[in-house]
Design a protein around this motif. Structure first.
Motif, PDB file in Angstrom:
ATOM      1  N   ASN A  57     -10.179  -4.727   1.010  1.00  0.00           N
ATOM      2  CA  ASN A  57     -10.204  -4.915  -0.437  1.00  0.00           C
ATOM      3  C   ASN A  57     -10.862  -3.750  -1.174  1.00  0.00           C
ATOM      4  O   ASN A  57     -11.796  -3.935  -1.955  1.00  0.00           O
ATOM      5  CB  ASN A  57     -10.947  -6.224  -0.752  1.00  0.00           C
ATOM      6  CG  ASN A  57     -10.754  -6.683  -2.188  1.00  0.00           C
ATOM      7  OD1 ASN A  57     -11.622  -7.360  -2.732  1.00  0.00           O
ATOM      8  ND2 ASN A  57      -9.650  -6.330  -2.821  1.00  0.00           N
TER       9      ASN A  57
ATOM     10  N   CYS B 238      -5.819  -6.339   2.288  1.00  0.00           N
ATOM     11  CA  CYS B 238      -6.195  -7.692   2.702  1.00  0.00           C
ATOM     12  C   CYS B 238      -7.445  -7.696   3.579  1.00  0.00           C
ATOM     13  O   CYS B 238      -8.228  -8.646   3.549  1.00  0.00           O
ATOM     14  CB  CYS B 238      -5.045  -8.354   3.458  1.00  0.00           C
ATOM     15  SG  CYS B 238      -3.666  -8.841   2.395  1.00  0.00           S
TER      16      CYS B 238
ATOM     17  N   THR C 221      -0.787  -3.159   2.032  1.00  0.00           N
ATOM     18  CA  THR C 221      -1.107  -4.582   1.929  1.00  0.00           C
ATOM     19  C   THR C 221      -2.058  -5.002   3.039  1.00  0.00           C
ATOM     20  O   THR C 221      -3.037  -5.727   2.799  1.00  0.00           O
ATOM     21  CB  THR C 221       0.179  -5.426   1.979  1.00  0.00           C
ATOM     22  OG1 THR C 221       1.012  -5.076   0.871  1.00  0.00           O
ATOM     23  CG2 THR C 221      -0.132  -6.914   1.933  1.00  0.00           C
ATOM     24  N   ASN C 222      -1.799  -4.556   4.263  1.00  0.00           N
ATOM     25  CA  ASN C 222      -2.680  -4.885   5.386  1.00  0.00           C
ATOM     26  C   ASN C 222      -4.094  -4.377   5.131  1.00  0.00           C
ATOM     27  O   ASN C 222      -5.076  -5.086   5.356  1.00  0.00           O
ATOM     28  CB  ASN C 222      -2.144  -4.274   6.674  1.00  0.00           C
ATOM     29  CG  ASN C 222      -0.858  -4.922   7.141  1.00  0.00           C
ATOM     30  OD1 ASN C 222      -0.512  -6.025   6.719  1.00  0.00           O
ATOM     31  ND2 ASN C 222      -0.121  -4.236   8.006  1.00  0.00           N
TER      32      ASN C 222
ATOM     33  N   LEU D  41       1.207  -8.553  -2.918  1.00  0.00           N
ATOM     34  CA  LEU D  41      -0.195  -8.908  -3.141  1.00  0.00           C
ATOM     35  C   LEU D  41      -0.335  -9.967  -4.227  1.00  0.00           C
ATOM     36  O   LEU D  41       0.392  -9.930  -5.225  1.00  0.00           O
ATOM     37  CB  LEU D  41      -0.990  -7.670  -3.545  1.00  0.00           C
ATOM     38  CG  LEU D  41      -1.180  -6.588  -2.480  1.00  0.00           C
ATOM     39  CD1 LEU D  41      -1.752  -5.317  -3.109  1.00  0.00           C
ATOM     40  CD2 LEU D  41      -2.096  -7.086  -1.359  1.00  0.00           C
TER      41      LEU D  41
END
Length: 302
Positions: free
Chosen positions: A232, A229, A225-226, A261
Motif C-alpha cells: 500500500n 495490495c 495491483t499485487n 483496485l
C-alpha cells in the motif's frame, strides 16, 4: 566532492557531485562486462577513482551496481554469470578503503534509481514508494520513510520473478519480450527492431503492436495491483526504457488499475513516471552514501 559510479552490464556512468547532487562532471564508458568480467570492472572503476582524486578533493565513493548487494559490507552477493562473469564476491568498500583510503557506499542499481527519484525526481515528498524499472529486464524497490527495504536475502523488490497470468513478470513485461513478440508476429528478422520501432508501429495502428502492448499493460497492472495490495505505497514510480512512452501508456495503465483496485485504494495511490532519467543511479548512490555516513542535512532531504 563525491565520486558517483553507476555500473550496468553495458555502460559505466560516472560523475563528480557535491552534497547537493550538483554535477561538476559526468561521463560514460563501456562496461565490457562479458569480455573482462568483474576484474575488468574493478580495473576501470579504480582507474576512474585514481584519476578523479588527482583533480578533486574527494570525500567518498558512491556506487550503484547491477547484481544483489550487501550494503553493510559492500559485497556483491549475487550476479548472473552470463551478464557479468566473476563479479560475485567483489567487495567495493574494501577496494576503496584499501587502495584509496576512501569511504564507500554500495547499493543495487534499481534501489539507487529509486533513491534518486525519491531525492530529486518523481518520488519527492513521498513517505513510501515502490519504484519499478521496465526495460531490458524488470526491477523493483520499496522505500519506506526514506529507507530501502532489502529483505532477508537482499532481494526485496526482485519483481522480475513475480508470477502473473501467463508467466513471470519478466516474460510478460520486459522490453526484450515486447520487441521479440512484435518482431515475430510481423515476420521480421530477430533483432531488426527496437522498442522505439514498436511504438512507431503502435501509432500507425499495427495490430501486433496493439495486441502486445495491451498484454504488457495487463501484466503490469496485475503486478502493480499485487504490490499495492501487499505494501500500500503512497506512490508508484515507473521508469525504464518502455516507460518513456508515458503519453501512450498512462491512460491505458490507469484504466486497467481502476478496474483492479478498490476505489479507496486507487485514489490513495499516485502513479508517477521517473523524472531523473540516466542520472537516477548516480543521484541515488550519492543519496545512499550521505544517508549511510550521516551526512544528510535538512537542505538535502527530499
Amino acid at each position: 566532492m563525491y565520486i558517483c559510479i553507476d555500473i550496468g552490464g553495458t555502460d559505466i556512468k560516472y560523475g563528480v557531485m557535491d552534497a547537493a547532487g550538483e554535477f561538476a562532471v559526468h561521463g560514460t564508458l563501456p562496461t565490457e562486462a562479458k569480455a573482462y568480467g568483474g576484474p575488468g570492472i574493478v580495473r576501470k572503476v579504480s582507474d576512474l577513482v585514481r584519476e578523479t582524486c588527482g583533480t578533486y578533493d574527494v570525500r567518498g565513493v558512491a556506487i550503484s551496481t547491477a547484481g544483489m548487494v550487501d550494503p553493510a559490507t559492500g559485497e556483491i552477493v549475487y550476479a548472473l554469470e552470463e551478464s557479468i562473469p566473476q563479479y560475485r564476491g567483489v567487495n567495493w568498500k574494501a577496494i576503496m578503503r584499501e587502495n584509496f583510503d576512501l569511504p564507500a557506499a554500495v547499493e543495487n542499481d534499481v534501489n539507487c534509481a529509486a533513491l534518486g527519484e525519491l531525492w530529486k525526481g518523481a518520488g519527492r515528498g513521498a513517505s513510501s514508494l515502490f519504484a519499478m524499472t521496465i526495460g531490458t529486464s524488470i526491477g523493483g524497490c520499496l522505500i519506506v520513510d526514506g529507507k530501502v527495504v532489502h529483505g532477508a536475502s537482499q532481494s526485496a523488490g526482485e519483481i522480475a520473478y513475480m508470477r502473473v497470468p501467463g508467466g513471470r513478470l519478466h516474460e510478460r513485461c520486459s522490453a526484450a519480450e515486447l520487441v521479440s513478440a512484435v518482431c515475430c508476429a510481423n515476420g521480421l528478422p530477430a533483432g531488426s527492431i527496437d522498442g522505439h520501432f514498436v511504438f512507431d508501429l503502435l501509432a500507425k495502428g499495427d495490430p501486433a503492436a496493439q495486441e502486445e502492448v495491451a498484454l504488457l499493460i495487463d501484466s503490469l497492472a496485475d503486478a502493480i495491483t499485487n504490490v499495492v495490495c501487499v505494501v500500500n505505497p503512497e506512490r508508484i514510480v515507473l521508469g525504464g526504457g518502455i516507460m518513456a512512452q508515458e503519453a501512450v501508456l498512462r491512460p491505458l495503465l490507469e484504466a486497467a488499475l481502476r478496474d483492479r483496485l478498490p476505489s479507496i485504494v486507487y485514489e490513495a495511490t499516485t502513479i508517477t513516471f521517473a523524472a531523473t532519467q540516466n542520472n537516477a543511479g548516480m543521484l541515488g548512490a550519492l543519496y545512499h552514501f550521505l544517508q549511510e555516513h550521516g551526512n544528510l542535512s535538512a537542505s538535502v532531504l527530499p
